[in-house]
Design a protein around this motif. Sequence first.
Motif, short mmCIF file in Angstrom:
data_model
loop_
_atom_site.label_atom_id
_atom_site.label_comp_id
_atom_site.label_asym_id
_atom_site.label_seq_id
_atom_site.Cartn_x
_atom_site.Cartn_y
_atom_site.Cartn_z
N PRO A 37 66.14 57.22 14.94
CA PRO A 37 65.25 57.68 16.02
C PRO A 37 63.84 57.92 15.49
CG PRO A 37 67.29 58.97 15.96
CD PRO A 37 67.28 58.10 14.73
N SER A 38 62.87 57.72 16.36
CA SER A 38 61.47 57.94 15.98
C SER A 38 60.77 58.72 17.08
CB SER A 38 60.79 56.60 15.70
OG SER A 38 60.00 56.17 16.74
N ASP A 39 59.71 59.39 16.71
CA ASP A 39 58.95 60.19 17.68
C ASP A 39 58.11 59.32 18.62
OD1 ASP A 39 59.95 62.59 16.74
OD2 ASP A 39 58.27 62.90 15.36
N ASP A 40 57.79 58.09 18.19
CA ASP A 40 56.89 57.29 19.01
C ASP A 40 57.56 56.15 19.76
OD1 ASP A 40 57.38 55.71 16.80
OD2 ASP A 40 55.30 55.10 16.51
N ALA A 41 58.90 56.07 19.71
CA ALA A 41 59.59 55.03 20.47
C ALA A 41 61.01 55.48 20.80
CB ALA A 41 59.63 53.73 19.68
N ALA A 42 61.47 55.05 21.96
CA ALA A 42 62.87 55.25 22.37
C ALA A 42 63.39 53.87 22.77
CB ALA A 42 62.96 56.22 23.54
N VAL A 43 64.33 53.34 21.98
CA VAL A 43 64.81 51.98 22.13
C VAL A 43 66.24 51.99 22.65
CG1 VAL A 43 65.26 49.81 20.92
CG2 VAL A 43 63.32 51.25 20.22
N PHE A 44 66.50 51.17 23.66
CA PHE A 44 67.80 51.12 24.31
C PHE A 44 68.31 49.68 24.41
CE2 PHE A 44 65.38 54.58 26.20
CZ PHE A 44 66.25 55.66 26.04
N THR A 45 69.62 49.55 24.45
CA THR A 45 70.25 48.31 24.88
C THR A 45 70.54 48.47 26.36
OG1 THR A 45 71.22 47.78 22.74
CG2 THR A 45 72.33 46.88 24.67
N VAL A 46 70.23 47.43 27.13
CA VAL A 46 70.51 47.41 28.57
C VAL A 46 71.89 46.78 28.76
CG1 VAL A 46 69.78 46.57 30.83
CG2 VAL A 46 68.06 47.13 29.09
N VAL A 47 72.77 47.48 29.46
CA VAL A 47 74.12 46.99 29.74
C VAL A 47 74.26 46.82 31.24
CG1 VAL A 47 76.59 47.55 29.60
CG2 VAL A 47 75.05 48.19 27.71
N ARG A 48 74.74 45.66 31.66
CA ARG A 48 75.00 45.42 33.08
C ARG A 48 76.30 46.13 33.45
NH1 ARG A 48 75.22 39.32 34.86
NH2 ARG A 48 77.03 39.41 33.49
N LEU A 49 76.23 47.03 34.41
CA LEU A 49 77.40 47.83 34.78
C LEU A 49 78.54 47.01 35.37
CD1 LEU A 49 75.68 50.99 36.29
CD2 LEU A 49 77.04 50.87 34.20
N ALA A 50 78.23 45.93 36.05
CA ALA A 50 79.27 45.14 36.72
C ALA A 50 80.35 44.65 35.76
CB ALA A 50 78.65 43.96 37.45
N ALA A 98 78.33 43.76 30.19
CA ALA A 98 77.67 42.74 29.36
C ALA A 98 76.32 43.27 28.89
CB ALA A 98 77.47 41.47 30.17
N VAL A 99 75.97 42.94 27.65
CA VAL A 99 74.65 43.28 27.13
C VAL A 99 73.64 42.41 27.87
CG1 VAL A 99 73.14 43.18 25.11
CG2 VAL A 99 75.48 44.02 24.88
N ALA A 100 72.69 43.06 28.54
CA ALA A 100 71.72 42.36 29.37
C ALA A 100 70.36 42.20 28.70
CB ALA A 100 71.55 43.07 30.71
N GLY A 101 70.03 43.07 27.74
CA GLY A 101 68.73 42.97 27.10
C GLY A 101 68.36 44.26 26.41
N GLU A 102 67.06 44.47 26.28
CA GLU A 102 66.57 45.69 25.65
C GLU A 102 65.53 46.35 26.55
OE1 GLU A 102 64.33 45.89 22.08
OE2 GLU A 102 62.90 44.37 22.68
N ALA A 103 65.40 47.64 26.38
CA ALA A 103 64.39 48.43 27.11
C ALA A 103 63.85 49.47 26.14
CB ALA A 103 65.03 49.11 28.32
N LEU A 104 62.59 49.82 26.31
CA LEU A 104 62.03 50.82 25.43
C LEU A 104 60.83 51.52 26.04
CD1 LEU A 104 59.80 49.20 22.74
CD2 LEU A 104 61.10 47.78 24.29
N LEU A 105 60.66 52.75 25.60
CA LEU A 105 59.39 53.44 25.76
C LEU A 105 58.77 53.38 24.37
CD1 LEU A 105 60.12 56.66 27.87
CD2 LEU A 105 59.23 54.45 28.63
N TRP A 106 57.55 52.92 24.27
CA TRP A 106 56.90 52.79 22.97
C TRP A 106 55.50 53.40 23.04
CZ3 TRP A 106 52.51 49.68 22.59
CH2 TRP A 106 52.27 48.81 23.67
N GLY A 107 54.94 53.64 21.88
CA GLY A 107 53.62 54.28 21.84
C GLY A 107 53.66 55.64 22.50
N ILE A 108 54.77 56.36 22.33
CA ILE A 108 54.91 57.68 22.95
C ILE A 108 53.87 58.62 22.34
CG2 ILE A 108 56.43 59.66 23.32
CD1 ILE A 108 58.80 57.66 23.20
#
Length: 190
Positions: free
Chosen positions: A66-79, A82-92
């Motif tokens: 974990p880092s203070d300036d980014a929150a990185v996630f894997t996107v999972v399709r609920l249906a 399946a791994v759908a991609g990535e999502a992030l907040l960056w430059g926090i």
Amino acid sequence: MITFTAIRYEHAMLRGEKVLLRARHDDDVAMLHADLHDDVAMRSRSDGRAWRPIPAGSSPFAPAPPSDDAAVFTVVRLADDAVAGEALLWGIDLHNRQAHVGISLRPAMRGSGLGTDTVRVLCRYGFGIRGLHRLRLETLADNTAMVTAAERVGFRREGTLRSNAWVDGEFLDEAIFGLLAGEFVQLPGD
């Protein structure tokens, strides 16, 4: 009968209508690397840095501490989980209480509303959990899918950076969007 999946996701805070955002797992890396990095044309459009070959063992999609300036996630399709991609907040920026929003979906996952749902869940995380005041989203001006997702969630276009991104041998415009915490409209059940 309640399935394991229902138990696992029913109360997840970072769950949308179509997606779940979770921490990156080692098992995600090969698929994300192949679909989101090794596709040179797509990666060149989604990352401001020049594409270069990187072996999967050094993948930018590998789990990181974990880092203070980014929150990185894997996107999972609920249906189907399946791994759908990535999502992030960056430059926090905790002083100014703002961050940038970024998503990248695997080609097979595009066009089904997952992008809009992912952006919405990231906003809920940024505003509700991280206590941020402002989120910013930058995308190529011709990225209709991302522009549409941003607008559906409530982002306002704040400007255009003309010829700001070098992509595949030409300069392209970038659209800049912003959303303030007080402008974010959550869906019922959020």
